[in-house]
Structures are given as C-alpha cells and as structure tokens.
Design a protein around this motif. Structure first.
Motif, PDB file in Angstrom:
ATOM      1  N   VAL A 138      63.881 -34.717  -7.432  1.00  0.00           N
ATOM      2  CA  VAL A 138      64.435 -36.140  -7.225  1.00  0.00           C
ATOM      3  C   VAL A 138      64.748 -36.061  -5.765  1.00  0.00           C
ATOM      4  CG1 VAL A 138      65.548 -38.231  -7.451  1.00  0.00           C
ATOM      5  CG2 VAL A 138      64.833 -36.642  -9.615  1.00  0.00           C
ATOM      6  N   ILE A 139      63.773 -36.545  -4.845  1.00  0.00           N
ATOM      7  CA  ILE A 139      64.095 -36.487  -3.344  1.00  0.00           C
ATOM      8  C   ILE A 139      64.259 -38.136  -2.865  1.00  0.00           C
ATOM      9  CG2 ILE A 139      63.042 -35.935  -1.275  1.00  0.00           C
ATOM     10  CD1 ILE A 139      61.112 -34.534  -4.122  1.00  0.00           C
ATOM     11  N   GLU A 140      65.560 -38.136  -2.429  1.00  0.00           N
ATOM     12  CA  GLU A 140      66.071 -39.478  -1.702  1.00  0.00           C
ATOM     13  C   GLU A 140      65.662 -39.441  -0.215  1.00  0.00           C
ATOM     14  OE1 GLU A 140      69.701 -42.603  -2.120  1.00  0.00           O
ATOM     15  OE2 GLU A 140      69.729 -40.845  -2.990  1.00  0.00           O
ATOM     16  N   ILE A 141      65.085 -40.158   0.312  1.00  0.00           N
ATOM     17  CA  ILE A 141      64.866 -40.188   1.707  1.00  0.00           C
ATOM     18  C   ILE A 141      65.223 -41.702   2.299  1.00  0.00           C
ATOM     19  CG2 ILE A 141      63.080 -40.174   3.531  1.00  0.00           C
ATOM     20  CD1 ILE A 141      61.194 -38.701   1.409  1.00  0.00           C
ATOM     21  N   ASP A 142      66.027 -41.554   3.470  1.00  0.00           N
ATOM     22  CA  ASP A 142      66.486 -42.620   4.265  1.00  0.00           C
ATOM     23  C   ASP A 142      65.515 -43.071   5.253  1.00  0.00           C
ATOM     24  OD1 ASP A 142      67.593 -44.735   5.411  1.00  0.00           O
ATOM     25  OD2 ASP A 142      69.086 -43.502   6.698  1.00  0.00           O
ATOM     26  N   ALA A 143      64.634 -44.068   4.993  1.00  0.00           N
ATOM     27  CA  ALA A 143      63.638 -44.455   6.007  1.00  0.00           C
ATOM     28  C   ALA A 143      63.906 -44.612   7.359  1.00  0.00           C
ATOM     29  CB  ALA A 143      62.468 -45.363   5.614  1.00  0.00           C
ATOM     30  N   ALA A 144      65.478 -45.476   7.260  1.00  0.00           N
ATOM     31  CA  ALA A 144      65.819 -45.867   8.664  1.00  0.00           C
ATOM     32  C   ALA A 144      65.956 -44.622   9.613  1.00  0.00           C
ATOM     33  CB  ALA A 144      67.310 -46.502   8.569  1.00  0.00           C
ATOM     34  N   SER A 145      66.206 -43.283   9.339  1.00  0.00           N
ATOM     35  CA  SER A 145      66.382 -42.273  10.302  1.00  0.00           C
ATOM     36  C   SER A 145      65.358 -41.150  10.046  1.00  0.00           C
ATOM     37  CB  SER A 145      67.830 -41.477   9.807  1.00  0.00           C
ATOM     38  OG  SER A 145      67.613 -41.072   8.486  1.00  0.00           O
ATOM     39  N   ASN A 146      64.458 -41.642   9.063  1.00  0.00           N
ATOM     40  CA  ASN A 146      62.989 -40.647   8.875  1.00  0.00           C
ATOM     41  C   ASN A 146      61.962 -41.613   9.067  1.00  0.00           C
ATOM     42  OD1 ASN A 146      64.400 -37.630   8.257  1.00  0.00           O
ATOM     43  ND2 ASN A 146      65.499 -39.290   6.873  1.00  0.00           N
ATOM     44  N   LYS A 150      53.492 -32.094   0.389  1.00  0.00           N
ATOM     45  CA  LYS A 150      54.419 -31.252  -0.670  1.00  0.00           C
ATOM     46  C   LYS A 150      54.173 -32.118  -1.981  1.00  0.00           C
ATOM     47  CE  LYS A 150      58.216 -29.890   2.400  1.00  0.00           C
ATOM     48  NZ  LYS A 150      59.496 -30.072   2.599  1.00  0.00           N
ATOM     49  N   VAL A 151      53.485 -33.608  -2.249  1.00  0.00           N
ATOM     50  CA  VAL A 151      53.482 -33.802  -3.279  1.00  0.00           C
ATOM     51  C   VAL A 151      52.500 -33.156  -4.218  1.00  0.00           C
ATOM     52  CG1 VAL A 151      53.900 -36.267  -2.657  1.00  0.00           C
ATOM     53  CG2 VAL A 151      51.625 -35.431  -2.365  1.00  0.00           C
ATOM     54  N   LYS A 152      51.355 -32.408  -3.536  1.00  0.00           N
ATOM     55  CA  LYS A 152      50.431 -31.578  -4.426  1.00  0.00           C
ATOM     56  C   LYS A 152      51.126 -30.353  -5.145  1.00  0.00           C
ATOM     57  CE  LYS A 152      48.673 -30.616  -0.605  1.00  0.00           C
ATOM     58  NZ  LYS A 152      47.680 -30.256   0.637  1.00  0.00           N
ATOM     59  N   TYR A 153      52.229 -30.060  -4.976  1.00  0.00           N
ATOM     60  CA  TYR A 153      52.976 -29.020  -5.592  1.00  0.00           C
ATOM     61  C   TYR A 153      53.604 -29.631  -6.733  1.00  0.00           C
ATOM     62  CZ  TYR A 153      52.162 -26.632  -1.492  1.00  0.00           C
ATOM     63  OH  TYR A 153      51.705 -25.805  -0.034  1.00  0.00           O
ATOM     64  N   ALA A 154      53.533 -29.027  -8.086  1.00  0.00           N
ATOM     65  CA  ALA A 154      54.225 -29.584  -9.358  1.00  0.00           C
ATOM     66  C   ALA A 154      55.828 -29.211  -9.017  1.00  0.00           C
ATOM     67  CB  ALA A 154      53.600 -28.647 -10.362  1.00  0.00           C
ATOM     68  N   PRO A 155      56.545 -30.143  -9.771  1.00  0.00           N
ATOM     69  CA  PRO A 155      57.967 -30.123  -9.942  1.00  0.00           C
ATOM     70  C   PRO A 155      58.296 -28.805 -10.536  1.00  0.00           C
ATOM     71  CG  PRO A 155      57.058 -31.735 -11.567  1.00  0.00           C
ATOM     72  CD  PRO A 155      55.679 -31.260 -10.806  1.00  0.00           C
ATOM     73  N   THR A 156      59.674 -28.200 -10.057  1.00  0.00           N
ATOM     74  CA  THR A 156      60.071 -26.943 -10.301  1.00  0.00           C
ATOM     75  C   THR A 156      60.884 -27.195 -11.610  1.00  0.00           C
ATOM     76  OG1 THR A 156      62.056 -27.556  -8.978  1.00  0.00           O
ATOM     77  CG2 THR A 156      60.148 -26.240  -7.935  1.00  0.00           C
ATOM     78  N   GLN A 157      61.671 -28.412 -12.087  1.00  0.00           N
ATOM     79  CA  GLN A 157      62.586 -28.209 -13.105  1.00  0.00           C
ATOM     80  C   GLN A 157      62.210 -29.434 -14.028  1.00  0.00           C
ATOM     81  OE1 GLN A 157      66.152 -27.739 -10.622  1.00  0.00           O
ATOM     82  NE2 GLN A 157      66.971 -26.927 -12.496  1.00  0.00           N
ATOM     83  N   ALA A 158      61.808 -30.614 -13.477  1.00  0.00           N
ATOM     84  CA  ALA A 158      61.895 -31.597 -14.168  1.00  0.00           C
ATOM     85  C   ALA A 158      60.420 -32.016 -14.648  1.00  0.00           C
ATOM     86  CB  ALA A 158      62.380 -33.008 -13.704  1.00  0.00           C
ATOM     87  N   ASP A 159      59.984 -32.982 -15.397  1.00  0.00           N
ATOM     88  CA  ASP A 159      58.487 -33.459 -15.689  1.00  0.00           C
ATOM     89  C   ASP A 159      58.003 -34.108 -14.753  1.00  0.00           C
ATOM     90  OD1 ASP A 159      59.003 -32.072 -18.147  1.00  0.00           O
ATOM     91  OD2 ASP A 159      59.608 -34.019 -19.061  1.00  0.00           O
ATOM     92  N   TYR A 160      58.579 -34.964 -13.823  1.00  0.00           N
ATOM     93  CA  TYR A 160      58.038 -35.663 -12.366  1.00  0.00           C
ATOM     94  C   TYR A 160      58.983 -35.432 -11.347  1.00  0.00           C
ATOM     95  CZ  TYR A 160      55.468 -38.296 -16.154  1.00  0.00           C
ATOM     96  OH  TYR A 160      54.910 -38.936 -17.021  1.00  0.00           O
ATOM     97  N   LYS A 161      58.122 -35.619 -10.250  1.00  0.00           N
ATOM     98  CA  LYS A 161      58.658 -35.390  -9.112  1.00  0.00           C
ATOM     99  C   LYS A 161      58.829 -36.974  -8.647  1.00  0.00           C
ATOM    100  CE  LYS A 161      57.663 -32.193  -6.329  1.00  0.00           C
ATOM    101  NZ  LYS A 161      56.888 -31.329  -5.187  1.00  0.00           N
ATOM    102  N   VAL A 162      59.876 -37.388  -8.414  1.00  0.00           N
ATOM    103  CA  VAL A 162      60.429 -38.727  -7.630  1.00  0.00           C
ATOM    104  C   VAL A 162      60.738 -38.836  -6.390  1.00  0.00           C
ATOM    105  CG1 VAL A 162      61.511 -40.762  -8.328  1.00  0.00           C
ATOM    106  CG2 VAL A 162      60.957 -39.163 -10.117  1.00  0.00           C
ATOM    107  N   TYR A 163      60.159 -39.609  -5.490  1.00  0.00           N
ATOM    108  CA  TYR A 163      60.362 -39.771  -4.170  1.00  0.00           C
ATOM    109  C   TYR A 163      61.281 -41.186  -4.129  1.00  0.00           C
ATOM    110  CZ  TYR A 163      57.784 -35.771  -2.433  1.00  0.00           C
ATOM    111  OH  TYR A 163      57.460 -34.402  -2.354  1.00  0.00           O
ATOM    112  N   ILE A 164      62.224 -41.269  -3.776  1.00  0.00           N
ATOM    113  CA  ILE A 164      63.009 -42.650  -3.512  1.00  0.00           C
ATOM    114  C   ILE A 164      63.259 -42.964  -1.894  1.00  0.00           C
ATOM    115  CG2 ILE A 164      65.055 -43.976  -3.834  1.00  0.00           C
ATOM    116  CD1 ILE A 164      65.632 -42.204  -6.314  1.00  0.00           C
ATOM    117  N   ILE A 165      62.394 -43.785  -1.482  1.00  0.00           N
ATOM    118  CA  ILE A 165      62.411 -44.070   0.138  1.00  0.00           C
ATOM    119  C   ILE A 165      63.318 -45.346   0.178  1.00  0.00           C
ATOM    120  CG2 ILE A 165      60.908 -44.417   2.170  1.00  0.00           C
ATOM    121  CD1 ILE A 165      58.749 -42.965   0.880  1.00  0.00           C
ATOM    122  N   ASP A 166      64.537 -45.136   0.661  1.00  0.00           N
ATOM    123  CA  ASP A 166      65.418 -46.368   0.900  1.00  0.00           C
ATOM    124  C   ASP A 166      65.169 -46.817   2.286  1.00  0.00           C
ATOM    125  OD1 ASP A 166      67.227 -48.440   0.257  1.00  0.00           O
ATOM    126  OD2 ASP A 166      68.872 -46.877   0.578  1.00  0.00           O
TER     127      ASP A 166
END
Length: 577
Positions: A90-98, A110-126
């Motif tokens: 679960v990756i949280e990204i602040d779009a104001a600084s990135n 990196k989205v092409k790589y499967a998640p390591t622990q969870a079932d889904y890889k979730v990108y939260i772009i604030d």
C-alpha cells in the motif's frame, strides 16, 4: 510514546466510523462484499472530509483475509501493517511534492511486479491535481490498462484541474461537507471514550468553526483541550476559535434593529477589545441571521439538527425579526465581508456596517427585495418608470384639486411635455459604397451565422437595440446594418458606449469586420437605389470602388448580376431607359 493529534488517533478504522459520507461508504462496502471492485477510483471533496481515510480503509478491506460485509477485521497482520503504514504493498504518494514525470514513470515501471504480502498493490495518490501535464500523460496508459492486482485511488480537493481523460477512467466519488450535527456527535463520542468533561455549547461553537471538515474540528478540539487542561468549556472554545457569544450577537442585532447606532458601535468595540477576529465576527453575524430566518420559517429543522443553541432570548429575537429585514442584513454583511477582505482597517468597516444596518427600515424591506432581484441593466429603466409615474400622479392630483375649472368651447391647453430627445444621423454614403463594392453573399452569410453569438455577448439593453437590425451587406470593407426605428439607429450612432460594445463583440466573434455602418431602413432603400443607378451608368467615383478601373464600366448584364449577388434577385427591379 509521544502525544498524537486527535485526528490521527481517531482516524476511522471501519466504514461505520467514516462520518457524513453514508452513500459513499455503502457503495464501497457493497462493492467489496460482492467483489465488484474496479482498478481506479477518484475521491474528490473539500479538505478534512475523509478522502484519505476512506482510501486507506478501502485498501485495508480489499486486502483483509477476514473481511466481513466489506469491513476489515483490523486484527490480522495485513490490517495492522496498513494501519501502522508499514505495508509495502500500500503505497501513499503526495503528488504535491512528487509531481514530476519521473515519479510517475517509476510507478509505471513497478506496477508490473506482483504484491509481496497482500493480494492487491494499492497506490494512493493524494492531491493528484498537483501533477504536471507530462506526469498525467505518463499515468494515463497505466491507469487505463493496469495489471489485475493493482488498484489506484486518486484523492483531490480540485477535481476540475484533473484532465477529463483521467477522470473518465476512474469511478468518481464526491465527498460532501460534513454537517455540524454529525461533527458534534463524533466529538461527543470521542470525549466520552476519553472520559473528559465538556460543554455541549462549546462543541457547537467548534462544529460551526470547522465549516464541514472533521479534521479541522478535531484539531480545534485538540487546542481547546490543551488550553483548558482537558476540559472543554464555552469560554475556551470562543477564545480558541475567535467566535463571539450568541448573547453578544443577539444584543448587537437587537440594537441595530432598534436603530440604536451608538449602542451598536459600543458593542462592536467591546467585542473587538476582547480580541475577537473581525472576519469571524461577520461570519458569526451571517450565521446568526440565517438561524433566525430559518427558525421563523421552519423551527423544527433547526431543532432536529441540534447545531444551534435555541434559548428564550433567541426565540424572542426571532419572533420580533422581520424576514425581509434579515434578508437585507445578510446582503449587507456579505457585501461588507467582501470589502474588508484585503483591508488593514477592519474596525472602520465594522463601524460603517453598524451605521448601515441601523439605517435599514423593515417597512421598506419588500421593495428592497424586489429591487435586489432586478437585474442591474433594468434598474435605470425601473427608476425612470417610477419617476414618470410620480409625475403623472402629481399632474392628476392638480387636475382633480382645481375647483375653479371652467369648461368652455375653447381648446384646453395641453400640459407641456418633456421634449423627446432627437439624434442627428449622419450617413457615410462613401463608406456604404466602398462596402457594397466588395460585398459578397458568403460574407453576409458568415456574419448572419455569428449574429446570435454576438448578440448573446452584449448587455441586455444593447442586445435589445441590435435585435431590431437587419444585415444588408457584408464584405472585406465592412458591414451595413439597417434599422426600421430611426430613433434607435440615431442612438447607436451617437452613443459611443453602445456602438463600441457591439463592435468589440463583432471583433472577438466574427473577426476583423472593417467599418460597420448604421443606417435607417428608409434611407438605406434610397441609397441602394442610387447605388444601382450609378453602377449602371458607370458614374461611381473610382476611389469608392474596390474593383479595378478597367472593370468600372461592365456590360449591363454583368452589372445586374453583381447587384443580384449583393442584394438578391427579389430586391432588384430593372427598368429600361
């Protein structure tokens, strides 16, 4: 462990804890329970309404192995890791600084790589609206066709800044401002869980000051607790928020309503001397007038909301307040709030405001509402009509009150009338000839196609005058407009404001139109006949013709054909010499 702010400690851990967004939570829970989730979501709404909290909740519920009816269990290792912010999937990204294209390209790789622990890889772009144009373009393809185990959640306070191509590839949820009653209930729950003392009136002040944001409300509550040594009192809440007590607001409104200007000025200075913010004072006055107005019209609405303190003093003030007067108070307060936004002398504006409010008379409120509803362009016409009606009433009263009137066969002299204004109309015949010399049907048709857009961009009064015109000819040299009403034509010619507004609109929409000639219809008919006559005889001066001099004396058939091209076959009558 160091102290954490209330809004962090009491961040919602289940969808039931997410206050004030029932439609959104129900939709997401049903999607999770039925496994009908999609690959991209857009959470839009004001600050502090739960967008990021909802995104983390969704990521937790999506990956929770013990999910029940869409809610996470909050007990498994996945839930605890997401809550603590240490799950790599679960990756949280602040779009104001990135906000650069490099960061988005890194996500795309990196989205092409499967998640390591969870079932889904979730990108939260604030604050996703802060991404650059190139970053949006880099995100577009990935957002359109992501891998099956990747979910994007975009959060923003300004959805209008996001490209439509991005929005169309997401499921959009609009978070609304949280009601004061819902904020009040959440704060009561938190304080009861912490076993702290509180005054319900103080929580009402905090809920009002939060303006629909739960995070803002909990931040203010944190300040009040720190200031009052873990006790929430009304005085502390008023000091922290800069708000004014309901008693002072009611007292001030009562004074201006009774036209007690001096007492109202003293109350204003007392409030400012206590250190209250001038802008907050105006906001509180507007809210107080709104509450009084609603209580007169629908008292059960305020009582059910529970966000307004309704006591005997408030009820007495509401009963004696005229709704029309309250309308005018709110208008005046809004106007003054706008005026003092960038001023350094706020007390002066408050003093002027007090004098204005004291001068408002409830008896003429109805007329004031009607005047306020009238459009600015019609105010002059309304004033003129009122003046004329007044003059007619005076004349009628004089006629009826004259007792020595003697009827005779002599003609009664008519009262002197106000002379009608006449405009001098000068027609630029040479300019008309130049326009006709280069006019074409195609230019005329193009101008007619633009006419509605040109008229719609004009003010109401100017639009009414130009609706009466007819397009007679158009070409590279200019446009000829005729008017059946000679008075209207003269006014357009002589009033610079009117023809400048029209010509500026023509330049924006139609393009460079050359010279625009305004001519009364009756004169235009004469000028047109004279032009045709001179064309046939070849007597038009060379400097008024755009065509070469060797073509000035065309064969008669060519002359007739040119006239038909300009004016149309139906308007041409050929007479033999």
């Amino acid at each position: 462990m160091s102290y954490q702010a209330l809004y962090r400690v009491w961040r919602p851990q289940t969808f039931e804890d997410l206050v004030g967004q029932d439609m959104i939570t129900k939709t997401l829970k049903n999607a999770l329970a039925t496994k009908q989730t999609t690959h991209a979501y857009l959470f839009a709404g004001p600050r502090g309404t739960g967008k990021t909290s909802c995104a983390k909740l969704f990521a937790k519920a999506l990956n929770c192995p013990n999910q029940v009816n869409g809610d996470p269990c909050n007990e498994c290792e996945i839930c605890r890791a997401i809550t603590a912010g240490r799950l790599n999937d679960v990756i949280e990204i602040d779009a104001a600084s990135n906000n650069g294209v490099e960061e988005i390209r890194d996500i795309r790789d990196k989205v092409k790589y499967a998640p390591t622990q969870a079932d889904y890889k979730v990108y939260i772009i604030d604050e996703v609206h802060m991404l650059s144009t190139s970053a949006f373009n880099a995100l577009l393809k990935t957002l359109e066709e992501p891998p099956a185990n990747v979910v994007f959640i975009l959060a923003t306070t300004d959805p209008h800044k996001i490209p439509a191509t991005i929005i169309s590839r997401t499921q959009r949820f609009d978070f609304k401002r949280i009601t004061s009653g819902a904020i009040l209930g959440r704060m009561e729950y938190i304080l009861e869980q912490k076993q702290l003392e509180y005054d319900e009136k103080a929580l009402t002040v905090i809920a009002r000051a939060a303006e629909g944001g739960m995070r803002d409300a909990l931040s203010i509550l944190d300040q009040v607790l720190s200031f009052g040594e873990n006790k929430v009192t009304l005085d502390n809440a008023l000091l922290v928020t800069g708000s004014v007590t309901r008693e002072n607001l009611i007292r001030y409104l009562s004074q201006v309503q009774n036209h007690e200007t001096v007492a109202g000025l003293q109350t204003i200075h007392e409030i400012l001397d206590e250190g209250k913010d001038a802008r907050r004072l105006l906001e509180d006055l507007i809210n107080c007038c709104r509450d009084l107005l609603l209580y007169r019209q629908a008292p059960e609405m305020l009582e059910q909301a529970g966000s307004v303190m309704i006591d005997d003093e408030f009820k007495a003030m509401a009963e004696k307040s005229n709704p029309e007067t309250l309308y005018r108070y709110i208008d005046t307060l809004n106007e003054q709030q706008e005026n003092m936004r960038y001023s350094m002398h706020q007390s002066v504006y408050l003093e002027v405001l007090t004098v204005k409010l004291s001068k408002i008379d409830g008896r003429d409120s109805e007329a004031g509402v009607q005047t306020r509803q009238a459009s600015p362009e019609t105010l002059d016409e309304l004033n003129d009509l009122q003046r004329q009606v007044g003059e007619l009433k005076d004349q009628l009263q004089k006629l009826l009150s004259s007792k020595d009137r003697v009827f005779s066969s002599e003609k009664t002299p008519k009262p002197a009338r106000k002379p009608v204004q006449h405009y001098e109309i000068k027609i630029d015949v040479a300019g008309i000839y130049r326009i006709l010399g280069s006019a074409t049907k195609e230019d005329k048709a193009r101008f007619l196609d633009c006419r509605d857009d040109i008229l719609s961009s004009l003010s109401i009064s100017t639009r009414a005058m130009f609706k009466m015109c007819e397009v007679e000819a158009a070409g590279p040299e200019g446009v000829i407009l005729s008017f059946h009403n000679e008075f209207i034509c003269g006014r357009i010619i002589n009033e610079e404001r009117v023809h400048d507004e029209f010509e500026n609109s023509v330049s924006r929409i139609y393009g460079a139109a050359g010279k625009i000639v305004y001519v009364p219809k009756n004169r235009w008919l004469n000028i047109r006949q004279e032009y045709i006559k001179q064309m046939r005889s070849g007597t038009i001066p060379k400097d008024l013709m755009e065509i070469p001099s060797e073509q000035a004396k065309e064969p008669e058939d060519d002359i007739v054909q040119k006239a038909e091209d300009i004016f149309g076959r139906d308007l041409i009558e050929i007479k033999e010499d």
